[in-house]
Write an enzyme that holds these catalytic residues in place. Structure first.
Site, mmCIF file in Angstrom:
data_model
loop_
_atom_site.group_PDB
_atom_site.id
_atom_site.type_symbol
_atom_site.label_atom_id
_atom_site.label_comp_id
_atom_site.label_asym_id
_atom_site.label_seq_id
_atom_site.Cartn_x
_atom_site.Cartn_y
_atom_site.Cartn_z
ATOM 1 N N GLY A 39 0.556 -5.947 19.482
ATOM 2 C CA GLY A 39 1.594 -6.804 19.145
ATOM 3 C C GLY A 39 2.248 -6.373 17.631
ATOM 4 O O GLY A 39 2.611 -7.484 17.002
ATOM 5 N N CYS A 40 2.308 -5.191 17.445
ATOM 6 C CA CYS A 40 2.903 -4.857 16.107
ATOM 7 C C CYS A 40 4.263 -4.420 16.224
ATOM 8 O O CYS A 40 4.840 -4.095 17.378
ATOM 9 C CB CYS A 40 1.935 -3.666 15.491
#
Length: 179
Positions: free
Chosen positions: A34-35
């Site tokens: 989720g970066c």
């Protein structure tokens, strides 16, 4: 001690000796799904596909220490990576890379790597801002964020460390040198 004395856990909880990778060139990365840097999985897979048959391995270690950007179970992370980025390289169990619970592999990598490469002034400024968001970056050689990349040669020497912000393809020349 060298890197081949260390072990890792697969996403299924099985223990793997890094000695199993002796004689191969390793790209070891702490990752997160989720970066903002998550699209680097595409380049990691491209490098893997291009050089795997020459003795190149990507070892993916999901880490949730930076902004809780690796949510989910090891299996959910694996499904995301194989589904969205078609990754084929080894993915291990989620770990910590800094602090009192840091994985010994990353302790070794940090203590034995050259200075981290960042190529532009802009990227240096972005990484300084990103680093301020990290609760786990305490020491100078600590991992600053998700997608720090370490290149290990066939003899187990950590020969290169690339900043999280930098595209893995910038390592291609170094990979070719050690292959």
């Amino acid at each position: 001690m060298n890197i081949y004395d260390l072990k890792a856990k697969t996403r299924k909880g099985e223990e793997v000796l890094l000695n199993d990778f002796k004689g191969k060139v390793l790209l070891i990365v702490n990752t997160a799904t989720g970066c903002g840097f998550t699209p680097q999985y595409k380049a990691l897979e491209m490098l893997y596909e291009k050089y795997h048959d020459k003795g190149f391995e990507v070892l993916d270690f999901p880490c949730d220490q930076f902004g809780h950007q690796a949510p989910g179970s090891d299996d959910e992370i694996h499904e995301f990576c194989t589904g969205k980025y078609k990754t084929q390289f080894d993915q291990f169990a989620k770990i910590e890379v800094n602090g009192e619970n840091e994985d010994p592999i990353f302790t070794y990598l940090k203590e034995n790597s050259p200075k981290e490469e960042i190529f532009s002034f802009k990227n240096k400024m972005v990484m300084k801002a990103v680093e301020k968001m990290s609760n786990s970056t305490k020491k100078e050689n600590d991992i600053k964020w998700n997608f720090t990349k370490f290149l290990v040669d066939r003899e187990g020497n950590v020969v290169y460390r690339l900043s999280p912000i930098e595209d893995p393809m910038k390592m291609e020349e170094k990979i070719l040198e050690v292959l």
